[in-house]
Design an enzyme around this catalytic site. Sequence first.
Site, PDB file in Angstrom:
ATOM      1  N   LEU A  16      10.610  80.842   2.311  1.00 56.95           N
ATOM      2  CA  LEU A  16      10.065  79.530   1.972  1.00 56.95           C
ATOM      3  C   LEU A  16      10.661  78.981   0.678  1.00 56.95           C
ATOM      4  CD1 LEU A  16       6.279  80.146   2.742  1.00 56.95           C
ATOM      5  CD2 LEU A  16       7.960  78.951   4.166  1.00 56.95           C
ATOM      6  N   GLY A  17      11.037  79.860  -0.232  1.00 53.33           N
ATOM      7  CA  GLY A  17      11.589  79.420  -1.500  1.00 53.33           C
ATOM      8  C   GLY A  17      12.226  80.583  -2.240  1.00 53.33           C
ATOM      9  N   LYS A  18      13.123  80.223  -3.181  1.00 54.01           N
ATOM     10  CA  LYS A  18      13.798  81.269  -3.933  1.00 54.01           C
ATOM     11  C   LYS A  18      14.147  80.779  -5.322  1.00 54.01           C
ATOM     12  CE  LYS A  18      17.569  84.628  -3.651  1.00 54.01           C
ATOM     13  NZ  LYS A  18      18.734  85.117  -2.850  1.00 54.01           N
ATOM     14  N   THR A  24       9.814  83.612  -2.086  1.00 57.88           N
ATOM     15  CA  THR A  24       8.561  83.427  -1.367  1.00 57.88           C
ATOM     16  C   THR A  24       8.858  83.470   0.125  1.00 57.88           C
ATOM     17  OG1 THR A  24       7.729  82.013  -3.148  1.00 57.88           O
ATOM     18  CG2 THR A  24       6.560  81.935  -1.054  1.00 57.88           C
ATOM     19  N   LYS A  39       4.714  86.451  -2.120  1.00 63.31           N
ATOM     20  CA  LYS A  39       5.507  86.109  -3.298  1.00 63.31           C
ATOM     21  C   LYS A  39       6.022  87.408  -3.906  1.00 63.31           C
ATOM     22  CE  LYS A  39       4.090  82.769  -5.927  1.00 63.31           C
ATOM     23  NZ  LYS A  39       3.289  81.916  -6.849  1.00 63.31           N
ATOM     24  N   ASP A 139       0.350  73.935 -14.188  1.00 64.11           N
ATOM     25  CA  ASP A 139       1.554  73.433 -13.508  1.00 64.11           C
ATOM     26  C   ASP A 139       1.184  72.549 -12.327  1.00 64.11           C
ATOM     27  OD1 ASP A 139       4.270  73.095 -13.187  1.00 64.11           O
ATOM     28  OD2 ASP A 139       4.533  74.889 -11.968  1.00 64.11           O
TER      29      ASP A 139
END
Length: 463
Positions: A16-18, A24, A39, A139
Amino acid sequence: MSSKILAERYEVHRQLGKQTGRQTLLARDLQTQELVVIKQLFLGSDFEWQDLKLFEREAETLKALDRPAIPRYLDYLEIDEPDSKGFALVQTYVEGKNLEDHVRSGRTFSESEVKELAKSLLEILIYLHQQDPPVIHRDIKPSNILLHSRSGHSVGQVYLVDFGSVQNQAAKFGGTITVVGTYGYMAPEQFGGRSVPASDLYGLGATLIYLVTGLHPTELSQQDLKIQFCDRVTYLNSNLIYWLEWMTEPSLEKRLSSAGEALLSLKNPRPIHKSPMVVQPPPGSDIKLTKNSEFIEIVIPPKGIDFGLMAQLSAAVAASNISFIERNFFTATLKIDDQFFIIISASFLCVVGIKFIFAVFRERRLRIDRQQISYSSHLLGLRWNNSKAAPRPDICQLEIEEIKSLMPDKRPELYKVSQMIIQTGNQKYRLGVKQGLSESEIEWLATELSQWLGVKIKRTWTE
């Protein structure tokens, strides 16, 4: 090709993300058959202990939270594989699209949707800030807010995700200053390592400004750290604009202090926003200054008759009387030079008469609202612009200029002229002695405008 299995339980579907040292993943829990988010934090060459502290804190925070709008903690793993070593946090998967993706795809948000979003997120923040110790997200930004199951005019279910920057009062790193967050959405105090519940309000306000403008806060101009967005959201109600300004107030002392207060003020706007306030002028001044969060207006009364104008008027009347006598009693011997004198004296009387009317009846008005600045004259029901109106965002400078006049060696304080100048691009709006203002009035008006515009006063001296 077989899927990778973590901890003999979680089947990885896709990434999903890096980020550096992190990734993730979307996976399926083979025991429950539910989708989960994993995560991972890797122990590589760029690993820092501070990252591990934040990672562990996120896990501990999620474990203590129980709210449908927040991902739920499921598991915490140590990764010990030949090609990777580190830690993994497993949490529930939230199906939805984040706000940043919505805006990038062209979606716009109406005023009612913005308010609905704000209320839902404030309720989440109320829950977080009421924990013991309070949980501060630190955040809040469009990519960390997800929407799911949109229906009709409703934005759907709102989720707040990614607690990787979370802070609570029990978590302190001794004398180390920890700066976390995303530039543009971080409250000014976070740059100094300080975070309080009101810091999350700033992030929420900046996020909503992004939704209504389509621009990242760093793409919008600023004045004294205040985000300038009003000229880009003409469709919003003034109450909501004022509330967003209050949420993103750079000064912690002036900003809304709690999510509960923010929610209450959103539902019940402050009356001061609707009622203009008349500001008391300096002693002996007849200037009228009216302001609220929507506009500021300065009304300068007629200048009045001074000694110079009285002298001109007396001379014009005397010359006109002489012309009248010559015209009525010496018509037969009236020469061309006499006719010329009569024309000149009549013209002089006309000019002085106009100046007299202006001095007695003309008032000037300087008005600045969310769209523009205008400067006009009003005389016996007539109105005309002294200067062309300019967009408010073009206001770039507020200046008090002192001009030293003749005879500087003889008591120079008596031979200087002050004027206030509002600079908008290539255009200047001037208020000073020509409008009959005293030095104290100029100082007072400049101070009021400086506070309302959020622009510092620049002082110059010209000989």
